[in-house]
Design an enzyme around this catalytic site. Structure first.
Site, PDB file in Angstrom:
ATOM      1  N   VAL A 122      24.436 -29.759 -13.173  1.00 48.80           N
ATOM      2  CA  VAL A 122      25.631 -28.932 -12.978  1.00 48.80           C
ATOM      3  C   VAL A 122      25.595 -27.813 -14.002  1.00 48.80           C
ATOM      4  CG1 VAL A 122      28.145 -28.847 -13.127  1.00 48.80           C
ATOM      5  CG2 VAL A 122      27.047 -30.755 -11.968  1.00 48.80           C
ATOM      6  N   ALA A 136      25.608 -26.549 -19.327  1.00 55.17           N
ATOM      7  CA  ALA A 136      25.065 -27.275 -18.167  1.00 55.17           C
ATOM      8  C   ALA A 136      24.830 -28.720 -18.581  1.00 55.17           C
ATOM      9  CB  ALA A 136      23.746 -26.656 -17.703  1.00 55.17           C
ATOM     10  N   LYS A 137      24.639 -29.568 -17.635  1.00 58.70           N
ATOM     11  CA  LYS A 137      24.255 -30.951 -17.920  1.00 58.70           C
ATOM     12  C   LYS A 137      23.636 -31.535 -16.665  1.00 58.70           C
ATOM     13  CE  LYS A 137      24.929 -33.818 -21.429  1.00 58.70           C
ATOM     14  NZ  LYS A 137      25.274 -33.349 -22.780  1.00 58.70           N
ATOM     15  N   GLY A 138      22.822 -32.547 -16.835  1.00 63.11           N
ATOM     16  CA  GLY A 138      22.223 -33.166 -15.661  1.00 63.11           C
ATOM     17  C   GLY A 138      21.788 -34.568 -15.960  1.00 63.11           C
ATOM     18  N   ASP A 189      19.292 -36.258 -23.909  1.00 55.06           N
ATOM     19  CA  ASP A 189      20.655 -36.787 -23.994  1.00 55.06           C
ATOM     20  C   ASP A 189      20.500 -38.317 -23.940  1.00 55.06           C
ATOM     21  OD1 ASP A 189      23.564 -35.586 -23.856  1.00 55.06           O
ATOM     22  OD2 ASP A 189      23.610 -37.295 -22.515  1.00 55.06           O
TER      23      ASP A 189
END
Ligand code: GLU
Length: 424
Positions: free
Chosen positions: A64, A109-111, A150
């Site tokens: 995202v 952003a992150k995923g 992460d």
């Protein structure tokens, strides 16, 4: 987003409520508010991976991209069964605020992949990671969207993504794209000090808080939830300052010893046994006892929504320093304020990781390699700059530190939107 939400149900609801509180308080321009209340892109990919026994399993991966007005989308990738679109949306939004507070030229952003990585062999994880990178394709890029480690991902994961991404490019382009991911192994273009960066940032914030409060850290006691990268580095870096670790918890259980737990010995135990449970230098305690540990500082460094209506009343500390993203929900925040427990919020406290990611990205672009002292000194200056901005906003608006952190971020974003205007 509406100001009065009936009930907080999801992690993203939590982000919306935090955002609304700050936006109301600072009277954020309604147009900017609309833009920032929405994610820019949401990528969901389904892809097959061949398992060691020859079977094929399907996986779902997410990326995202919340906002890139300040610079390329930036944020980690996590591998965990709880990864879903709601969680990733929340984490991506927090990244936008985090970079804005630290004053670095990145968006948010992150995923991640919804999976339990402990179930897979190293070669399965490698194929899973490479296939995910392939599925993301040009949705990531060194000047566009830059992943990092992460929860349950690390430098090795980044090296596989780097190699896969570069393999999809023409040979002429490869060497100028090494900054497509950060948190790489040092030998493969990573930065010195990136591995410990998030924990180091947490410790710089705690030291500044102690100075502000004229509190002697060498006599401090603290406890940590999560003993992965962030929790273990925080503990190892607090040790030379004289602070005593009195309890720790992770997915395997909780342990306590009021006389002190040695962070190095606990790290060795976790590396060998996969968790804190069974550590010989402490006794096992239940979750409630752990949360009620009498200490000066609590460092949540695991997953979201740990300080809640159920657990916040148990806390018996002077400071919560959030190493995790989103460890406190709305009820938790209210109770911390009522109990007059100080808070260094996640988007400030754990920004050391993305700050040193920025340094790694710069070093790659300039073909440089900085020594550790330089990285640490720049990190300290950068994160404490954010700390001072949040402190100033808290007193200007007479509000809690989380809301103040949002105000700092939203102001910066507001200024850029106002200058640039909205196309067309
Ligand atoms: N995953 C880390 C975070 O949540 C680091 C992100 C990055 O370095 O891009 O801040």
């Amino acid at each position: 987003m509406t100001a009065d939400r009936p009930q907080v149900r999801t992690i993203y609801d939590n982000v919306e409520a935090q955002f609304d509180k700050a936006a109301d308080l600072m009277r954020l321009d309604p147009s900017i508010r609309k833009i920032l209340a929405t994610t820019t892109n949401e990528i969901v990919v389904h892809f097959p991976v061949k398992m060691d026994d020859g079977r094929v399993e399907m996986f779902t991966g997410y990326r995202v991209q919340h906002n890139n007005v300040l610079g390329p989308f930036k944020g980690g990738l996590r591998y965990h069964p709880a990864v879903d679109i709601d969680e990733v949306r929340a984490l991506a939004t927090w990244m936008t605020w985090k970079s804005a507070i630290a004053d670095i030229p990145f968006g948010g952003a992150k995923g991640g992949i919804q999976c339990d990585p402990s179930k897979y062999s190293r070669s399965e994880l490698e194929r899973l990671t490479r296939r995910f990178a392939f599925a993301l394709g040009s949705n990531i890029g060194p000047e566009y969207d830059i992943p990092a480690p992460d929860v349950n991902t690390n430098a090795q994961t980044m090296a596989w993504i780097l190699d896969t991404y570069l393999s999809m490019m023409s040979p002429q382009e490869r060497n100028r794209c090494v900054h497509v991911v950060t948190g790489k192994p040092v030998e493969a273009g990573g930065s010195l000090g990136r591995d410990k960066a998030t924990g180091q940032g947490v410790v710089y914030c705690i030291e500044q808080w102690a100075k502000d409060r004229r509190f002697d850290l060498s006599k401090a006691t603290y406890f940590v939830q999560g003993f992965g990268n962030v929790g273990s580095w925080t503990a190892k870096l607090l040790k030379p300052l004289g602070a005593t670790l009195v309890a720790a918890e992770d997915h395997t259980g909780a342990i306590a010893n009021a006389a002190g737990i040695d962070p190095e010995a606990l790290s060795t135990h976790v590396a060998a046994r996969g968790g804190v449970a069974g550590f010989p230098g402490a006794k096992a305690v239940d979750h409630k006892t752990f949360m009620a540990t009498q200490a000066d500082i609590f460092v949540p460094a695991a997953l979201e929504s740990q300080i809640t209506k159920g657990t916040a009343p148990l806390l018996n500390v002077r400071l919560v320093a959030e190493g995790a993203n989103g460890p406190t929900d709305l009820d938790g925040d209210r109770i911390l304020t009522e109990k007059k427990i100080d808070l260094v919020p996640d988007v400030l406290c754990n920004s050391g990781g993305v700050i040193v990611s920025y340094f790694e990205w710069l070093q790659n672009k300039r073909s440089e390699s900085w020594d550790l002292e330089e990285v640490d000194a720049k990190l300290e200056r950068r994160i404490l700059g954010g700390y001072e901005r949040v402190k100033a906003a808290a007193s200007e608006f007479d509000t809690d530190w989380r809301t103040a952190a949002y105000v700092v971020a939203l102001r910066r974003l507001h200024t850029v939107y106002t200058r640039r205007g909205i196309f067309p």
